[in-house]
Design a protein around this motif. Structure first.
Motif, PDB file in Angstrom:
ATOM      1  N   ILE A  52       0.909  -0.983   0.102  1.00  0.00           N
ATOM      2  CA  ILE A  52      -0.022  -0.007  -0.112  1.00  0.00           C
ATOM      3  C   ILE A  52       0.695   1.083  -0.149  1.00  0.00           C
ATOM      4  O   ILE A  52       0.664   2.270  -0.723  1.00  0.00           O
ATOM      5  CB  ILE A  52      -1.087   0.001   1.212  1.00  0.00           C
ATOM      6  CG1 ILE A  52      -1.948  -1.051   1.159  1.00  0.00           C
ATOM      7  CG2 ILE A  52      -1.646   1.450   1.494  1.00  0.00           C
ATOM      8  CD1 ILE A  52      -2.874  -1.357   2.253  1.00  0.00           C
ATOM      9  N   PHE A  53       2.014   1.210   0.850  1.00  0.00           N
ATOM     10  CA  PHE A  53       2.880   2.491   1.024  1.00  0.00           C
ATOM     11  C   PHE A  53       3.585   2.573  -0.261  1.00  0.00           C
ATOM     12  O   PHE A  53       3.848   3.703  -0.652  1.00  0.00           O
ATOM     13  CB  PHE A  53       3.863   2.410   2.112  1.00  0.00           C
ATOM     14  CG  PHE A  53       2.992   2.833   3.384  1.00  0.00           C
ATOM     15  CD1 PHE A  53       3.237   4.104   3.469  1.00  0.00           C
ATOM     16  CD2 PHE A  53       2.324   2.160   4.335  1.00  0.00           C
ATOM     17  CE1 PHE A  53       2.464   4.583   4.877  1.00  0.00           C
ATOM     18  CE2 PHE A  53       1.716   2.548   5.275  1.00  0.00           C
ATOM     19  CZ  PHE A  53       1.925   3.889   5.638  1.00  0.00           C
ATOM     20  N   HIS A  54       4.039   1.541  -0.974  1.00  0.00           N
ATOM     21  CA  HIS A  54       4.777   1.554  -2.270  1.00  0.00           C
ATOM     22  C   HIS A  54       4.106   2.252  -3.273  1.00  0.00           C
ATOM     23  O   HIS A  54       4.355   3.131  -4.073  1.00  0.00           O
ATOM     24  CB  HIS A  54       5.324   0.155  -2.628  1.00  0.00           C
ATOM     25  CG  HIS A  54       6.073   0.128  -3.721  1.00  0.00           C
ATOM     26  ND1 HIS A  54       5.673   0.431  -4.909  1.00  0.00           N
ATOM     27  CD2 HIS A  54       7.514  -0.046  -3.927  1.00  0.00           C
ATOM     28  CE1 HIS A  54       6.925   0.370  -6.014  1.00  0.00           C
ATOM     29  NE2 HIS A  54       8.089  -0.138  -4.852  1.00  0.00           N
ATOM     30  N   LEU A  55       2.701   1.806  -3.333  1.00  0.00           N
ATOM     31  CA  LEU A  55       1.881   2.478  -4.193  1.00  0.00           C
ATOM     32  C   LEU A  55       1.621   3.939  -4.192  1.00  0.00           C
ATOM     33  O   LEU A  55       1.509   4.773  -4.820  1.00  0.00           O
ATOM     34  CB  LEU A  55       0.322   1.689  -4.277  1.00  0.00           C
ATOM     35  CG  LEU A  55      -0.510   2.352  -5.372  1.00  0.00           C
ATOM     36  CD1 LEU A  55      -0.125   2.103  -6.533  1.00  0.00           C
ATOM     37  CD2 LEU A  55      -1.779   1.428  -5.290  1.00  0.00           C
ATOM     38  N   ILE A  56       1.061   4.355  -2.670  1.00  0.00           N
ATOM     39  CA  ILE A  56       1.022   5.792  -2.372  1.00  0.00           C
ATOM     40  C   ILE A  56       2.339   6.469  -2.613  1.00  0.00           C
ATOM     41  O   ILE A  56       2.465   7.577  -3.011  1.00  0.00           O
ATOM     42  CB  ILE A  56       0.921   5.855  -0.795  1.00  0.00           C
ATOM     43  CG1 ILE A  56      -0.598   5.113  -0.500  1.00  0.00           C
ATOM     44  CG2 ILE A  56       0.660   7.222  -0.119  1.00  0.00           C
ATOM     45  CD1 ILE A  56      -0.963   5.168   0.940  1.00  0.00           C
ATOM     46  N   GLY A  57       3.397   6.000  -2.100  1.00  0.00           N
ATOM     47  CA  GLY A  57       4.818   6.689  -2.485  1.00  0.00           C
ATOM     48  C   GLY A  57       5.024   6.950  -3.897  1.00  0.00           C
ATOM     49  O   GLY A  57       5.488   7.914  -4.621  1.00  0.00           O
ATOM     50  N   LEU A  58       4.611   5.881  -4.637  1.00  0.00           N
ATOM     51  CA  LEU A  58       5.157   6.097  -6.138  1.00  0.00           C
ATOM     52  C   LEU A  58       4.167   7.089  -6.711  1.00  0.00           C
ATOM     53  O   LEU A  58       4.677   7.807  -7.853  1.00  0.00           O
ATOM     54  CB  LEU A  58       4.802   4.666  -6.787  1.00  0.00           C
ATOM     55  CG  LEU A  58       5.131   4.249  -8.457  1.00  0.00           C
ATOM     56  CD1 LEU A  58       6.628   4.726  -8.619  1.00  0.00           C
ATOM     57  CD2 LEU A  58       4.953   3.205  -8.940  1.00  0.00           C
ATOM     58  N   MET A  59       2.960   7.183  -6.432  1.00  0.00           N
ATOM     59  CA  MET A  59       2.074   8.087  -7.106  1.00  0.00           C
ATOM     60  C   MET A  59       2.558   9.508  -6.710  1.00  0.00           C
ATOM     61  O   MET A  59       2.520  10.292  -7.512  1.00  0.00           O
ATOM     62  CB  MET A  59       0.670   7.932  -6.418  1.00  0.00           C
ATOM     63  CG  MET A  59      -0.215   6.807  -6.970  1.00  0.00           C
ATOM     64  SD  MET A  59      -1.547   6.481  -6.069  1.00  0.00           S
ATOM     65  CE  MET A  59      -2.521   8.004  -6.534  1.00  0.00           C
ATOM     66  N   LEU A  60       2.870   9.781  -5.463  1.00  0.00           N
ATOM     67  CA  LEU A  60       3.629  10.861  -5.105  1.00  0.00           C
ATOM     68  C   LEU A  60       4.896  11.430  -5.793  1.00  0.00           C
ATOM     69  O   LEU A  60       5.002  12.602  -6.241  1.00  0.00           O
ATOM     70  CB  LEU A  60       3.864  10.995  -3.519  1.00  0.00           C
ATOM     71  CG  LEU A  60       4.337  12.389  -3.095  1.00  0.00           C
ATOM     72  CD1 LEU A  60       3.104  13.532  -3.399  1.00  0.00           C
ATOM     73  CD2 LEU A  60       4.329  12.261  -1.485  1.00  0.00           C
ATOM     74  N   GLU A  61       5.879  10.238  -5.942  1.00  0.00           N
ATOM     75  CA  GLU A  61       6.924  10.671  -6.893  1.00  0.00           C
ATOM     76  C   GLU A  61       6.606  10.811  -8.122  1.00  0.00           C
ATOM     77  O   GLU A  61       7.364  11.843  -8.653  1.00  0.00           O
ATOM     78  CB  GLU A  61       7.551   9.344  -6.618  1.00  0.00           C
ATOM     79  CG  GLU A  61       8.422   9.043  -5.361  1.00  0.00           C
ATOM     80  CD  GLU A  61       9.466   9.974  -5.079  1.00  0.00           C
ATOM     81  OE1 GLU A  61      10.324  10.089  -5.808  1.00  0.00           O
ATOM     82  OE2 GLU A  61       9.359  10.696  -3.974  1.00  0.00           O
ATOM     83  N   ILE A  62       5.656  10.256  -8.787  1.00  0.00           N
ATOM     84  CA  ILE A  62       5.481  10.541 -10.196  1.00  0.00           C
ATOM     85  C   ILE A  62       4.962  12.050 -10.251  1.00  0.00           C
ATOM     86  O   ILE A  62       5.629  12.950 -11.291  1.00  0.00           O
ATOM     87  CB  ILE A  62       4.462   9.792 -10.687  1.00  0.00           C
ATOM     88  CG1 ILE A  62       5.064   8.167 -10.986  1.00  0.00           C
ATOM     89  CG2 ILE A  62       3.835  10.067 -12.245  1.00  0.00           C
ATOM     90  CD1 ILE A  62       3.887   7.201 -11.335  1.00  0.00           C
ATOM     91  N   TYR A  63       4.119  12.366  -9.500  1.00  0.00           N
ATOM     92  CA  TYR A  63       3.565  13.923  -9.659  1.00  0.00           C
ATOM     93  C   TYR A  63       4.667  14.898  -9.060  1.00  0.00           C
ATOM     94  O   TYR A  63       4.896  16.102  -9.838  1.00  0.00           O
ATOM     95  CB  TYR A  63       2.616  14.012  -8.485  1.00  0.00           C
ATOM     96  CG  TYR A  63       1.864  15.364  -8.523  1.00  0.00           C
ATOM     97  CD1 TYR A  63       1.027  15.700  -9.376  1.00  0.00           C
ATOM     98  CD2 TYR A  63       2.239  16.258  -7.326  1.00  0.00           C
ATOM     99  CE1 TYR A  63       0.416  16.918  -9.505  1.00  0.00           C
ATOM    100  CE2 TYR A  63       1.761  17.489  -7.427  1.00  0.00           C
ATOM    101  CZ  TYR A  63       0.818  17.934  -8.298  1.00  0.00           C
ATOM    102  OH  TYR A  63       0.186  19.237  -8.483  1.00  0.00           O
ATOM    103  N   LYS A  64       5.614  14.380  -8.121  1.00  0.00           N
ATOM    104  CA  LYS A  64       6.559  15.679  -7.985  1.00  0.00           C
ATOM    105  C   LYS A  64       7.429  15.658  -8.784  1.00  0.00           C
ATOM    106  O   LYS A  64       8.067  16.776  -9.086  1.00  0.00           O
ATOM    107  CB  LYS A  64       7.439  14.913  -6.568  1.00  0.00           C
ATOM    108  CG  LYS A  64       6.368  15.285  -5.232  1.00  0.00           C
ATOM    109  CD  LYS A  64       6.195  16.709  -4.966  1.00  0.00           C
ATOM    110  CE  LYS A  64       5.247  16.907  -3.665  1.00  0.00           C
ATOM    111  NZ  LYS A  64       5.200  18.349  -3.243  1.00  0.00           N
TER     112      LYS A  64
END
Length: 261
Positions: free
Chosen positions: A72-84
């Motif tokens: 779950i955290f991997h997905l949350i973090g990856l989404m944030l990384e893509i945006y940033k």
């Protein structure tokens, strides 16, 4: 002598809970110094970290439920990384086959390592909480914090208002943890600050080994801005909210199952 024994036991459980974060930083350090043939660095890091997670699960260091939280955290973090990365906040300048929109897939593990630590330390120190504000207020606050990481590029940054809300919402919340036979407690907000500082310290190590680069680090490495501590402080809150709610749900299911037997 007894306080020293307690400290050693506490340090041991902290160290064991940091196995995955240490594996990440060790991989970053080695891969920056040693070239891996036939593989891009980012791809090699992903394969190594997947292998570490597999070994931790097979050895019993992590449970199946903890692996789910990490995903779950991997997905949350990856989404944030893509945006940033899209917004130009930082970048991953090296090549790699396992990059999505300029972000290597291994980057989600850096967020997942926070979840790994939370799950591990919760289990090892038999943690509990008192004064938890409840599902509605905690989830709404966690959601507002997460979305602020996205929206502050277009509307005013509400991080300091959200930080104030954290102290209001969690002012009665204490962490209960146990070292051997002795029970201790700590204000949850203090734990947020401590963990946020250590993640900021780890972020400096990660950028030093070129895990990613902030715009002012492309020419030469510089210390990450102290303002990032507040960002990690807020991110830790999201981590604790998710882990605490999942633990609460699991505990409720266990109680219900016991009542049916």
């Amino acid at each position: 002598m007894k306080p020293l024994v307690q400290l050693l036991h506490f340090g041991y459980h902290q160290a064991m809970s940091c196995i995955f974060p240490v594996a990440i930083f060790g991989t970053l350090a080695l891969s920056s110094a040693i070239e891996i043939p036939f593989l891009h660095r980012y791809d090699a890091i992903l394969l190594i970290l997947l292998g570490v997670q597999y070994l931790m699960y097979r050895s019993g260091l992590e449970t199946r439920d903890e692996i789910k939280v990490i995903c779950i955290f991997h997905l949350i973090g990856l989404m944030l990384e893509i945006y940033k990365v899209w917004m130009g906040s930082w970048s991953y300048p090296e090549s790699g086959y396992t990059k999505i929109f300029g972000v290597p897939l291994y980057s989600g593990f850096m967020y997942a390592s926070v979840a790994s630590f939370m799950c591990q330390i919760w289990r090892r120190l038999r943690m509990d909480m008192t004064g938890w504000p409840g599902l509605t207020s905690s989830v709404l606050l966690g959601g507002a914090i997460y979305f602020n990481f996205f929206t502050h590029h277009f509307i005013p940054d509400f991080r300091w208002w959200l930080t104030a809300l954290v102290f209001i919402v969690f002012w009665k919340t204490w962490i209960i943890y146990r070292v051997r036979t002795i029970t201790y407690r700590m204000p949850l907000t203090l734990a947020f600050i401590i963990v946020g500082f250590f993640i900021w310290s780890a972020e400096n190590i990660a950028t030093f080994f070129d895990a990613w680069k902030y715009p002012d680090q492309h020419e030469t490495w510089k210390l990450v801005s102290f303002s990032k501590i507040s960002s990690w402080f807020l991110l830790v809150i999201i981590s604790v909210i998710i882990v605490a709610q999942l633990k609460h749900v699991k505990a409720s299911r266990t109680t219900n199952d016991s009542g049916l037997n």
